[in-house]
Design a protein around this motif. Structure first.
Motif, PDB file in Angstrom:
ATOM      1  N   GLY A 190       0.815  -1.212   0.000  1.00  0.00           N
ATOM      2  CA  GLY A 190       0.000   0.000   0.000  1.00  0.00           C
ATOM      3  C   GLY A 190       0.847   1.260   0.000  1.00  0.00           C
ATOM      4  O   GLY A 190       0.551   2.228  -0.709  1.00  0.00           O
ATOM      5  N   GLN A 191       1.910   1.256   0.767  1.00  0.00           N
ATOM      6  CA  GLN A 191       2.804   2.415   0.826  1.00  0.00           C
ATOM      7  C   GLN A 191       3.506   2.627  -0.511  1.00  0.00           C
ATOM      8  O   GLN A 191       3.627   3.751  -0.988  1.00  0.00           O
ATOM      9  CB  GLN A 191       3.829   2.230   1.953  1.00  0.00           C
ATOM     10  CG  GLN A 191       4.775   3.383   2.130  1.00  0.00           C
ATOM     11  CD  GLN A 191       4.078   4.642   2.620  1.00  0.00           C
ATOM     12  OE1 GLN A 191       3.114   4.585   3.360  1.00  0.00           O
ATOM     13  NE2 GLN A 191       4.581   5.786   2.192  1.00  0.00           N
ATOM     14  N   ASP A 192       3.983   1.522  -1.111  1.00  0.00           N
ATOM     15  CA  ASP A 192       4.683   1.641  -2.398  1.00  0.00           C
ATOM     16  C   ASP A 192       3.749   2.111  -3.514  1.00  0.00           C
ATOM     17  O   ASP A 192       4.148   2.898  -4.367  1.00  0.00           O
ATOM     18  CB  ASP A 192       5.312   0.298  -2.794  1.00  0.00           C
ATOM     19  CG  ASP A 192       6.558  -0.022  -1.978  1.00  0.00           C
ATOM     20  OD1 ASP A 192       7.088   0.889  -1.312  1.00  0.00           O
ATOM     21  OD2 ASP A 192       6.991  -1.190  -2.011  1.00  0.00           O
ATOM     22  N   LEU A 193       2.513   1.621  -3.511  1.00  0.00           N
ATOM     23  CA  LEU A 193       1.587   1.963  -4.595  1.00  0.00           C
ATOM     24  C   LEU A 193       0.988   3.354  -4.437  1.00  0.00           C
ATOM     25  O   LEU A 193       0.813   4.071  -5.438  1.00  0.00           O
ATOM     26  CB  LEU A 193       0.456   0.931  -4.673  1.00  0.00           C
ATOM     27  CG  LEU A 193       0.829  -0.472  -5.116  1.00  0.00           C
ATOM     28  CD1 LEU A 193      -0.395  -1.384  -5.085  1.00  0.00           C
ATOM     29  CD2 LEU A 193       1.436  -0.453  -6.519  1.00  0.00           C
ATOM     30  N   PHE A 194       0.644   3.751  -3.216  1.00  0.00           N
ATOM     31  CA  PHE A 194      -0.117   4.981  -3.028  1.00  0.00           C
ATOM     32  C   PHE A 194       0.612   6.048  -2.223  1.00  0.00           C
ATOM     33  O   PHE A 194       0.348   7.227  -2.391  1.00  0.00           O
ATOM     34  CB  PHE A 194      -1.478   4.680  -2.386  1.00  0.00           C
ATOM     35  CG  PHE A 194      -2.296   3.738  -3.217  1.00  0.00           C
ATOM     36  CD1 PHE A 194      -2.944   4.186  -4.350  1.00  0.00           C
ATOM     37  CD2 PHE A 194      -2.384   2.395  -2.887  1.00  0.00           C
ATOM     38  CE1 PHE A 194      -3.698   3.313  -5.130  1.00  0.00           C
ATOM     39  CE2 PHE A 194      -3.135   1.526  -3.656  1.00  0.00           C
ATOM     40  CZ  PHE A 194      -3.791   1.978  -4.789  1.00  0.00           C
ATOM     41  N   GLY A 195       1.481   5.667  -1.308  1.00  0.00           N
ATOM     42  CA  GLY A 195       2.306   6.611  -0.589  1.00  0.00           C
ATOM     43  C   GLY A 195       1.644   7.412   0.516  1.00  0.00           C
ATOM     44  O   GLY A 195       2.323   8.193   1.166  1.00  0.00           O
ATOM     45  N   ASP A 196       0.352   7.275   0.755  1.00  0.00           N
ATOM     46  CA  ASP A 196      -0.242   8.033   1.858  1.00  0.00           C
ATOM     47  C   ASP A 196      -0.610   7.086   3.002  1.00  0.00           C
ATOM     48  O   ASP A 196      -0.868   5.907   2.805  1.00  0.00           O
ATOM     49  CB  ASP A 196      -1.441   8.871   1.393  1.00  0.00           C
ATOM     50  CG  ASP A 196      -2.662   8.055   1.086  1.00  0.00           C
ATOM     51  OD1 ASP A 196      -3.393   7.730   2.033  1.00  0.00           O
ATOM     52  OD2 ASP A 196      -2.887   7.746  -0.107  1.00  0.00           O
ATOM     53  N   ASP A 197      -0.631   7.646   4.197  1.00  0.00           N
ATOM     54  CA  ASP A 197      -0.796   6.838   5.407  1.00  0.00           C
ATOM     55  C   ASP A 197      -2.155   6.150   5.508  1.00  0.00           C
ATOM     56  O   ASP A 197      -2.243   5.000   5.924  1.00  0.00           O
ATOM     57  CB  ASP A 197      -0.563   7.697   6.646  1.00  0.00           C
ATOM     58  CG  ASP A 197       0.898   8.121   6.778  1.00  0.00           C
ATOM     59  OD1 ASP A 197       1.747   7.489   6.123  1.00  0.00           O
ATOM     60  OD2 ASP A 197       1.166   9.058   7.546  1.00  0.00           O
ATOM     61  N   ALA A 198      -3.207   6.838   5.147  1.00  0.00           N
ATOM     62  CA  ALA A 198      -4.548   6.261   5.275  1.00  0.00           C
ATOM     63  C   ALA A 198      -4.689   5.027   4.384  1.00  0.00           C
ATOM     64  O   ALA A 198      -5.207   3.985   4.809  1.00  0.00           O
ATOM     65  CB  ALA A 198      -5.612   7.294   4.934  1.00  0.00           C
ATOM     66  N   THR A 199      -4.234   5.127   3.154  1.00  0.00           N
ATOM     67  CA  THR A 199      -4.311   3.995   2.230  1.00  0.00           C
ATOM     68  C   THR A 199      -3.405   2.863   2.687  1.00  0.00           C
ATOM     69  O   THR A 199      -3.757   1.688   2.580  1.00  0.00           O
ATOM     70  CB  THR A 199      -3.936   4.440   0.801  1.00  0.00           C
ATOM     71  OG1 THR A 199      -4.730   5.565   0.442  1.00  0.00           O
ATOM     72  CG2 THR A 199      -4.161   3.330  -0.194  1.00  0.00           C
ATOM     73  N   THR A 200      -2.251   3.217   3.227  1.00  0.00           N
ATOM     74  CA  THR A 200      -1.332   2.195   3.742  1.00  0.00           C
ATOM     75  C   THR A 200      -1.995   1.418   4.865  1.00  0.00           C
ATOM     76  O   THR A 200      -1.885   0.187   4.927  1.00  0.00           O
ATOM     77  CB  THR A 200      -0.027   2.847   4.250  1.00  0.00           C
ATOM     78  OG1 THR A 200       0.603   3.510   3.148  1.00  0.00           O
ATOM     79  CG2 THR A 200       0.914   1.822   4.831  1.00  0.00           C
ATOM     80  N   MET A 201      -2.714   2.117   5.751  1.00  0.00           N
ATOM     81  CA  MET A 201      -3.409   1.437   6.853  1.00  0.00           C
ATOM     82  C   MET A 201      -4.502   0.510   6.330  1.00  0.00           C
ATOM     83  O   MET A 201      -4.701  -0.584   6.847  1.00  0.00           O
ATOM     84  CB  MET A 201      -3.996   2.463   7.826  1.00  0.00           C
ATOM     85  CG  MET A 201      -2.939   3.186   8.646  1.00  0.00           C
ATOM     86  SD  MET A 201      -1.889   2.071   9.594  1.00  0.00           S
ATOM     87  CE  MET A 201      -3.066   1.360  10.709  1.00  0.00           C
ATOM     88  N   VAL A 202      -5.224   0.939   5.311  1.00  0.00           N
ATOM     89  CA  VAL A 202      -6.268   0.093   4.725  1.00  0.00           C
ATOM     90  C   VAL A 202      -5.641  -1.170   4.146  1.00  0.00           C
ATOM     91  O   VAL A 202      -6.149  -2.286   4.352  1.00  0.00           O
ATOM     92  CB  VAL A 202      -7.069   0.874   3.648  1.00  0.00           C
ATOM     93  CG1 VAL A 202      -7.965  -0.065   2.857  1.00  0.00           C
ATOM     94  CG2 VAL A 202      -7.878   1.984   4.292  1.00  0.00           C
ATOM     95  N   TRP A 203      -4.534  -1.013   3.429  1.00  0.00           N
ATOM     96  CA  TRP A 203      -3.844  -2.178   2.863  1.00  0.00           C
ATOM     97  C   TRP A 203      -3.297  -3.078   3.972  1.00  0.00           C
ATOM     98  O   TRP A 203      -3.300  -4.305   3.842  1.00  0.00           O
ATOM     99  CB  TRP A 203      -2.717  -1.726   1.927  1.00  0.00           C
ATOM    100  CG  TRP A 203      -3.216  -1.430   0.547  1.00  0.00           C
ATOM    101  CD1 TRP A 203      -3.924  -0.336   0.143  1.00  0.00           C
ATOM    102  CD2 TRP A 203      -3.072  -2.260  -0.590  1.00  0.00           C
ATOM    103  NE1 TRP A 203      -4.222  -0.425  -1.181  1.00  0.00           N
ATOM    104  CE2 TRP A 203      -3.705  -1.602  -1.665  1.00  0.00           C
ATOM    105  CE3 TRP A 203      -2.454  -3.472  -0.824  1.00  0.00           C
ATOM    106  CZ2 TRP A 203      -3.742  -2.128  -2.950  1.00  0.00           C
ATOM    107  CZ3 TRP A 203      -2.488  -4.003  -2.100  1.00  0.00           C
ATOM    108  CH2 TRP A 203      -3.132  -3.339  -3.148  1.00  0.00           C
TER     109      TRP A 203
END
Length: 168
Positions: free
Chosen positions: A114-127
């Motif tokens: 999630g971090q590599d693909l989108f780079g934002d914290d909220a999306t990383t948490m969802v992933w």
């Protein structure tokens, strides 16, 4: 530790009481250790409760009951007998890895992707949460596999000697 049988070397042993005999099955109830009810987490696990109802000591102990094959050979059992049961330490390690390492691995991988693909914290948490969910599902399949192989099944070793405890 029982070294008489090579398949039972390196085991973790405990004491259980026979609470019911049912044909080919024996119902066992693990004995509480001396620390139960006196540790800092006793209120959270329910051993500190003395009142009747859900979550009391009696209900928790009954929920821990399990069955094993009733040996009709050299060890005739009756209700009230105390017995030594054992589980392989290797099986406990496998079960711990399945229960804890697998979900954690998937959560970390999900968060990293999630971090590599989108780079934002909220999306990383969802992933990361999605990875944890997949990891919990994988752990369930892994636990079912270990159980189907009999890796998690305790083995009846012998009768406990009078006054014997887990620490003796």
């Amino acid at each position: 530790m029982n070294n008489a049988n090579p398949s039972l070397s390196n085991t973790v042993e405990g004491i259980a009481r026979v609470v019911r005999l049912d044909g080919e099955m024996v119902w066992l109830e693990p004995e509480q250790t001396a620390s139960c009810g006196s540790c800092a987490g006793a209120a959270a696990c329910g051993t500190a409760g003395q009142e009747p109802g859900i979550g009391t000591v009696t209900n928790r102990i009954q929920a821990r009951r399990f069955t094993l094959d009733n040996p009709h050979g050299p060890m005739e059992l009756s209700v009230g007998d105390r017995v030594i049961i054992a589980v392989s330490s290797r099986s406990l390690i496998k079960a711990s890895l399945v229960a804890f390492a697998v979900p954690m691995f998937f959560a970390i991988v999900g968060g990293s992707v999630g971090q590599d693909l989108f780079g934002d914290d909220a999306t990383t948490m969802v992933w990361m949460v999605a990875g944890l969910a997949i990891g919990l599902l994988a752990a369930r399949f892994g636990a079912n596999y270990l159980a189907s192989r009999g890796d998690l099944t305790p083995h009846l070793i012998r009768r406990a000697r009078p006054g014997e405890t887990c620490n003796s």
